[in-house]
Scaffold this motif. Sequence first.
Motif, short mmCIF file in Angstrom:
data_model
loop_
_atom_site.label_atom_id
_atom_site.label_comp_id
_atom_site.label_asym_id
_atom_site.label_seq_id
_atom_site.Cartn_x
_atom_site.Cartn_y
_atom_site.Cartn_z
N LYS A 8 0.83 -1.21 0.00
CA LYS A 8 0.00 0.00 0.00
C LYS A 8 0.86 1.26 0.00
O LYS A 8 0.34 2.37 -0.05
CB LYS A 8 -0.91 0.00 1.23
CG LYS A 8 -1.91 -1.16 1.24
CD LYS A 8 -2.71 -1.17 2.53
CE LYS A 8 -3.66 -2.37 2.57
NZ LYS A 8 -4.40 -2.44 3.86
N ASN A 9 2.16 1.05 0.06
CA ASN A 9 3.09 2.18 0.09
C ASN A 9 3.33 2.66 -1.35
O ASN A 9 4.27 2.24 -2.02
CB ASN A 9 4.40 1.76 0.75
CG ASN A 9 5.32 2.93 1.00
OD1 ASN A 9 5.18 3.99 0.39
ND2 ASN A 9 6.26 2.76 1.92
N GLU A 10 2.47 3.54 -1.81
CA GLU A 10 2.55 4.02 -3.19
C GLU A 10 3.80 4.85 -3.46
O GLU A 10 4.28 4.92 -4.59
CB GLU A 10 1.30 4.84 -3.53
CG GLU A 10 -0.01 4.06 -3.45
CD GLU A 10 -0.09 2.96 -4.49
OE1 GLU A 10 0.41 3.17 -5.62
OE2 GLU A 10 -0.63 1.88 -4.18
N SER A 11 4.33 5.47 -2.43
CA SER A 11 5.46 6.38 -2.62
C SER A 11 6.73 5.66 -3.07
O SER A 11 7.60 6.26 -3.70
CB SER A 11 5.74 7.16 -1.34
OG SER A 11 6.15 6.29 -0.29
N GLN A 12 6.85 4.36 -2.76
CA GLN A 12 8.05 3.62 -3.12
C GLN A 12 7.98 3.00 -4.52
O GLN A 12 9.00 2.59 -5.06
CB GLN A 12 8.32 2.52 -2.09
CG GLN A 12 8.90 3.03 -0.78
CD GLN A 12 9.38 1.91 0.10
OE1 GLN A 12 8.77 0.85 0.17
NE2 GLN A 12 10.49 2.13 0.79
N LYS A 13 6.79 2.95 -5.07
CA LYS A 13 6.64 2.30 -6.38
C LYS A 13 7.39 3.03 -7.50
O LYS A 13 8.04 2.38 -8.33
CB LYS A 13 5.16 2.14 -6.71
CG LYS A 13 4.46 1.12 -5.81
CD LYS A 13 3.00 0.95 -6.19
CE LYS A 13 2.32 -0.06 -5.27
NZ LYS A 13 0.89 -0.27 -5.62
N ASP A 48 7.72 4.04 -18.28
CA ASP A 48 6.31 4.39 -18.49
C ASP A 48 5.51 4.14 -17.22
O ASP A 48 4.65 4.95 -16.84
CB ASP A 48 5.73 3.58 -19.65
CG ASP A 48 6.19 4.09 -21.01
OD1 ASP A 48 6.67 5.24 -21.08
OD2 ASP A 48 6.08 3.33 -21.99
N SER A 49 5.79 3.01 -16.55
CA SER A 49 5.11 2.70 -15.29
C SER A 49 5.46 3.74 -14.23
O SER A 49 4.60 4.17 -13.45
CB SER A 49 5.51 1.30 -14.80
OG SER A 49 5.09 0.31 -15.71
N CYS A 50 6.71 4.14 -14.22
CA CYS A 50 7.17 5.14 -13.26
C CYS A 50 6.47 6.48 -13.49
O CYS A 50 5.96 7.10 -12.56
CB CYS A 50 8.69 5.30 -13.38
SG CYS A 50 9.42 6.41 -12.17
N LEU A 92 2.82 6.39 -12.39
CA LEU A 92 2.67 6.48 -10.93
C LEU A 92 2.95 7.89 -10.42
O LEU A 92 2.27 8.38 -9.52
CB LEU A 92 3.62 5.48 -10.26
CG LEU A 92 3.21 4.02 -10.35
CD1 LEU A 92 4.40 3.11 -10.06
CD2 LEU A 92 2.07 3.73 -9.37
N ILE A 93 3.95 8.53 -11.00
CA ILE A 93 4.28 9.90 -10.60
C ILE A 93 3.09 10.82 -10.87
O ILE A 93 2.73 11.66 -10.05
CB ILE A 93 5.53 10.40 -11.36
CG1 ILE A 93 6.78 9.67 -10.84
CG2 ILE A 93 5.70 11.91 -11.19
CD1 ILE A 93 8.02 9.92 -11.67
#
Length: 294
Positions: A67-72, A97-99, A102-103
């Motif tokens: 659930k820690n979205e900040s590390q993805k 692209d995934s990065c 998420l950003i």
Amino acid sequence: MFENFSKMQESYKKALEYIPKVKDEETKRSYLLHLGIDHAESLSNFGRLKEAIALCDNLKEIVKVTKNESQKPAFFGTSALIRLRYGQYEQCLKDLDSCFELISKEKNPQYLPFSMLIKAHCLLYLGDIKKAYQIIEECYPHLVDIFVTPECAALINAQLVKGACLAGFGKLEEAMELIQQSLGPYEKSTGFENDVLKGMGHRILGEIFEAKEDLAKAFKEYTKAENLYENILHEKTLDELGLLYTRLAILGAKLGDDRMVDKYLTLHIKNFGLSHPRTFEIKQYLDNYSLPLP
């Protein structure tokens, strides 16, 4: 950055010993992800790219459930960097692209400049020099805002990519000045034998001298890069090393040195494969100039 592989491994093992003490599962996942990301990048710094990629593949399961979205974004950015170093350009771009997604989703621009740097670097290797240069020009001011020290690796990396782009545009003097101004202080501030980035810098300088037809200086720079890699890398899978072997093999042909051609063509085939595109690049150069294969 660790300069000693054993110390890096020891630090990682000690950190893993803390895991059983963590009771909350989500906290444990976050800790493992953070630790794994750092360790994967450290492995790649020593050229242990296969291990780094395997670790990233394993971490994907944690990324799916945490659930820690900040590390993805950090995970996908690091994975992209490692794929870049291994020569997996298409997977690098997919991870980026995934990065970026998420950003945008999290409205967290923290990782954006560094991710853009990786993309520019990847596009440079893919031959899209114009786009790579455009991205570097766009992201560099943001990198400067984040990394205050001029000798920071990210800033030096950006300058090396920009210098390579300038060389690709034929602006050899401007490119050489930029690379030398960046590489010299960086080597003095971080030591001479602890960073594959320096090998990249000397390889680019070698290409500039080669383009200027100063083959002796080109050989000197290529040799500096090779010596750096010999001291650092635990396995010869770094894509930059393949680029270096390619240039050295072709330089050997230009110098009329059959032994040199044979040495570096053989090294490239041994470490990167007979069917690798750059193996064909070497052979194509020899064919174009009616030079025999060694």
